[in-house]
Design a protein around this motif. Structure first.
Motif, PDB file in Angstrom:
ATOM      1  N   ILE A  21      38.401  24.435  20.858  1.00 23.46           N
ATOM      2  CA  ILE A  21      39.768  24.963  20.907  1.00 23.46           C
ATOM      3  C   ILE A  21      40.678  23.983  21.642  1.00 23.46           C
ATOM      4  O   ILE A  21      41.779  23.671  21.188  1.00 23.46           O
ATOM      5  CB  ILE A  21      39.785  26.349  21.582  1.00 23.46           C
ATOM      6  CG1 ILE A  21      39.057  27.363  20.707  1.00 23.46           C
ATOM      7  CG2 ILE A  21      41.215  26.801  21.830  1.00 23.46           C
ATOM      8  CD1 ILE A  21      38.838  28.714  21.367  1.00 23.46           C
ATOM      9  N   ALA A  24      41.677  21.242  19.487  1.00 26.14           N
ATOM     10  CA  ALA A  24      42.560  21.625  18.377  1.00 26.14           C
ATOM     11  C   ALA A  24      44.004  21.809  18.823  1.00 26.14           C
ATOM     12  O   ALA A  24      44.926  21.728  18.009  1.00 26.14           O
ATOM     13  CB  ALA A  24      42.054  22.909  17.734  1.00 26.14           C
ATOM     14  N   LEU A  25      44.207  22.057  20.109  1.00 30.99           N
ATOM     15  CA  LEU A  25      45.546  22.431  20.575  1.00 30.99           C
ATOM     16  C   LEU A  25      46.629  21.383  20.315  1.00 30.99           C
ATOM     17  O   LEU A  25      47.692  21.725  19.777  1.00 30.99           O
ATOM     18  CB  LEU A  25      45.493  22.769  22.070  1.00 30.99           C
ATOM     19  CG  LEU A  25      44.799  24.090  22.406  1.00 30.99           C
ATOM     20  CD1 LEU A  25      44.629  24.220  23.906  1.00 30.99           C
ATOM     21  CD2 LEU A  25      45.589  25.252  21.860  1.00 30.99           C
ATOM     22  N   LEU A  28      48.076  21.320  16.946  1.00 35.28           N
ATOM     23  CA  LEU A  28      48.906  22.478  16.615  1.00 35.28           C
ATOM     24  C   LEU A  28      50.175  22.530  17.465  1.00 35.28           C
ATOM     25  O   LEU A  28      50.934  23.485  17.395  1.00 35.28           O
ATOM     26  CB  LEU A  28      48.094  23.762  16.816  1.00 35.28           C
ATOM     27  CG  LEU A  28      46.976  23.958  15.780  1.00 35.28           C
ATOM     28  CD1 LEU A  28      45.993  25.018  16.247  1.00 35.28           C
ATOM     29  CD2 LEU A  28      47.580  24.360  14.444  1.00 35.28           C
ATOM     30  N   GLY A  29      50.371  21.490  18.271  1.00 32.51           N
ATOM     31  CA  GLY A  29      51.610  21.414  19.039  1.00 32.51           C
ATOM     32  C   GLY A  29      51.605  22.176  20.354  1.00 32.51           C
ATOM     33  O   GLY A  29      52.660  22.407  20.938  1.00 32.51           O
ATOM     34  N   PHE A  30      50.430  22.568  20.841  1.00 34.36           N
ATOM     35  CA  PHE A  30      50.385  23.262  22.122  1.00 34.36           C
ATOM     36  C   PHE A  30      50.024  22.290  23.224  1.00 34.36           C
ATOM     37  O   PHE A  30      49.057  21.532  23.105  1.00 34.36           O
ATOM     38  CB  PHE A  30      49.331  24.388  22.087  1.00 34.36           C
ATOM     39  CG  PHE A  30      49.715  25.527  21.203  1.00 34.36           C
ATOM     40  CD1 PHE A  30      50.569  26.515  21.658  1.00 34.36           C
ATOM     41  CD2 PHE A  30      49.234  25.596  19.907  1.00 34.36           C
ATOM     42  CE1 PHE A  30      50.931  27.562  20.836  1.00 34.36           C
ATOM     43  CE2 PHE A  30      49.603  26.645  19.075  1.00 34.36           C
ATOM     44  CZ  PHE A  30      50.446  27.626  19.539  1.00 34.36           C
ATOM     45  N   GLY A  32      49.783  21.730  27.708  1.00 35.01           N
ATOM     46  CA  GLY A  32      49.742  22.417  28.993  1.00 35.01           C
ATOM     47  C   GLY A  32      48.717  23.529  29.065  1.00 35.01           C
ATOM     48  O   GLY A  32      48.783  24.374  29.956  1.00 35.01           O
ATOM     49  N   VAL A  33      47.777  23.558  28.143  1.00 30.62           N
ATOM     50  CA  VAL A  33      46.718  24.563  28.184  1.00 30.62           C
ATOM     51  C   VAL A  33      45.403  23.838  28.433  1.00 30.62           C
ATOM     52  O   VAL A  33      45.103  22.848  27.773  1.00 30.62           O
ATOM     53  CB  VAL A  33      46.653  25.365  26.863  1.00 30.62           C
ATOM     54  CG1 VAL A  33      45.516  26.372  26.898  1.00 30.62           C
ATOM     55  CG2 VAL A  33      47.965  26.073  26.604  1.00 30.62           C
ATOM     56  N   SER A  34      44.650  24.295  29.405  1.00 35.30           N
ATOM     57  CA  SER A  34      43.396  23.612  29.736  1.00 35.30           C
ATOM     58  C   SER A  34      42.365  24.625  30.212  1.00 35.30           C
ATOM     59  O   SER A  34      42.648  25.812  30.326  1.00 35.30           O
ATOM     60  CB  SER A  34      43.661  22.571  30.824  1.00 35.30           C
ATOM     61  OG  SER A  34      44.140  23.233  31.972  1.00 35.30           O
ATOM     62  N   GLY A  35      41.188  24.123  30.493  1.00 30.53           N
ATOM     63  CA  GLY A  35      40.133  24.965  31.071  1.00 30.53           C
ATOM     64  C   GLY A  35      39.751  26.150  30.218  1.00 30.53           C
ATOM     65  O   GLY A  35      39.481  27.229  30.732  1.00 30.53           O
ATOM     66  N   ILE A  36      39.707  25.943  28.922  1.00 34.92           N
ATOM     67  CA  ILE A  36      39.410  27.073  28.030  1.00 34.92           C
ATOM     68  C   ILE A  36      37.916  27.374  28.031  1.00 34.92           C
ATOM     69  O   ILE A  36      37.089  26.481  27.848  1.00 34.92           O
ATOM     70  CB  ILE A  36      39.876  26.757  26.597  1.00 34.92           C
ATOM     71  CG1 ILE A  36      41.374  26.461  26.617  1.00 34.92           C
ATOM     72  CG2 ILE A  36      39.549  27.912  25.657  1.00 34.92           C
ATOM     73  CD1 ILE A  36      41.977  26.253  25.265  1.00 34.92           C
ATOM     74  N   ARG A  37      37.592  28.638  28.276  1.00 37.75           N
ATOM     75  CA  ARG A  37      36.205  29.088  28.223  1.00 37.75           C
ATOM     76  C   ARG A  37      36.171  30.307  27.309  1.00 37.75           C
ATOM     77  O   ARG A  37      36.982  31.217  27.442  1.00 37.75           O
ATOM     78  CB  ARG A  37      35.706  29.514  29.616  1.00 37.75           C
ATOM     79  CG  ARG A  37      35.840  28.452  30.685  1.00 37.75           C
ATOM     80  CD  ARG A  37      34.822  27.363  30.620  1.00 37.75           C
ATOM     81  NE  ARG A  37      33.522  27.777  31.131  1.00 37.75           N
ATOM     82  CZ  ARG A  37      32.422  27.023  31.046  1.00 37.75           C
ATOM     83  NH1 ARG A  37      32.483  25.829  30.470  1.00 37.75           N
ATOM     84  NH2 ARG A  37      31.277  27.449  31.524  1.00 37.75           N
ATOM     85  N   VAL A  38      35.236  30.307  26.398  1.00 41.32           N
ATOM     86  CA  VAL A  38      35.153  31.405  25.440  1.00 41.32           C
ATOM     87  C   VAL A  38      33.911  32.233  25.729  1.00 41.32           C
ATOM     88  O   VAL A  38      32.803  31.697  25.834  1.00 41.32           O
ATOM     89  CB  VAL A  38      35.105  30.875  23.989  1.00 41.32           C
ATOM     90  CG1 VAL A  38      35.013  32.020  23.000  1.00 41.32           C
ATOM     91  CG2 VAL A  38      36.337  30.041  23.707  1.00 41.32           C
ATOM     92  N   GLY A  39      34.110  33.510  25.886  1.00 39.23           N
ATOM     93  CA  GLY A  39      32.999  34.423  26.120  1.00 39.23           C
ATOM     94  C   GLY A  39      33.072  35.597  25.170  1.00 39.23           C
ATOM     95  O   GLY A  39      33.754  35.530  24.151  1.00 39.23           O
ATOM     96  N   ARG A  40      32.387  36.662  25.524  1.00 39.25           N
ATOM     97  CA  ARG A  40      32.381  37.844  24.666  1.00 39.25           C
ATOM     98  C   ARG A  40      32.885  39.059  25.440  1.00 39.25           C
ATOM     99  O   ARG A  40      32.773  39.141  26.655  1.00 39.25           O
ATOM    100  CB  ARG A  40      30.964  38.128  24.153  1.00 39.25           C
ATOM    101  CG  ARG A  40      30.501  37.088  23.150  1.00 39.25           C
ATOM    102  CD  ARG A  40      29.300  37.538  22.340  1.00 39.25           C
ATOM    103  NE  ARG A  40      28.173  37.933  23.175  1.00 39.25           N
ATOM    104  CZ  ARG A  40      27.420  37.105  23.875  1.00 39.25           C
ATOM    105  NH1 ARG A  40      27.674  35.814  23.864  1.00 39.25           N
ATOM    106  NH2 ARG A  40      26.410  37.560  24.587  1.00 39.25           N
TER     107      ARG A  40
END
Lengths: 76, 76
Positions: A21, A24-25, A28-30, A32-40
């Motif tokens: 993710i 991909a950011l 897509l023009g995003f 300033g978003v960081s530290g992405i963690r995906v869980g359930r």
């Protein structure tokens, strides 16, 4: 009562979905978003909360690589 | 600030993962648990919250079949 169970990759464990993710950011023009963690997220209705931790450890989460957090709703 | 994004299957949309867990429960000796719905949890650090909803709709959730909820932390 209703319970909400949050399952996250443990600190230090690679999270390829989160990394994908993040990569991909910019496309897509995003910014300033960081530290992405995906869980359930598991939501359920339980007659009793006695065995919720056991349920998480045996069935919902993989305790080797994931942490879980149980949030009770409805006056739990 | 930190944001926690909860993504759930929409009401009325089949949730095969949740059904699979429900079916597995009796074999593992768990009773009194029902209504299981499995979604995703995305945690991230965002410089601004302006475009978080757009991020959810375009990248994180599938708005046809999923609802999302954004929870801000750190005084957001």
């Amino acid at each position: 009562m209703k319970a909400k169970i949050l399952i996250r990759p443990k600190q230090g464990i690679l999270d390829p979905q989160g990394k994908a993710i993040e990569r991909a950011l910019p496309a897509l023009g995003f910014e300033g978003v960081s530290g992405i963690r995906v869980g359930r997220l598991v939501e359920l209705e339980a007659a009793s909360t006695d065995r919720l931790a056991e349920l998480c450890e045996k069935l919902l989460a993989n305790p080797l690589i994931e942490d879980y957090e149980i949030e009770l709703e409805n006056g739990g």
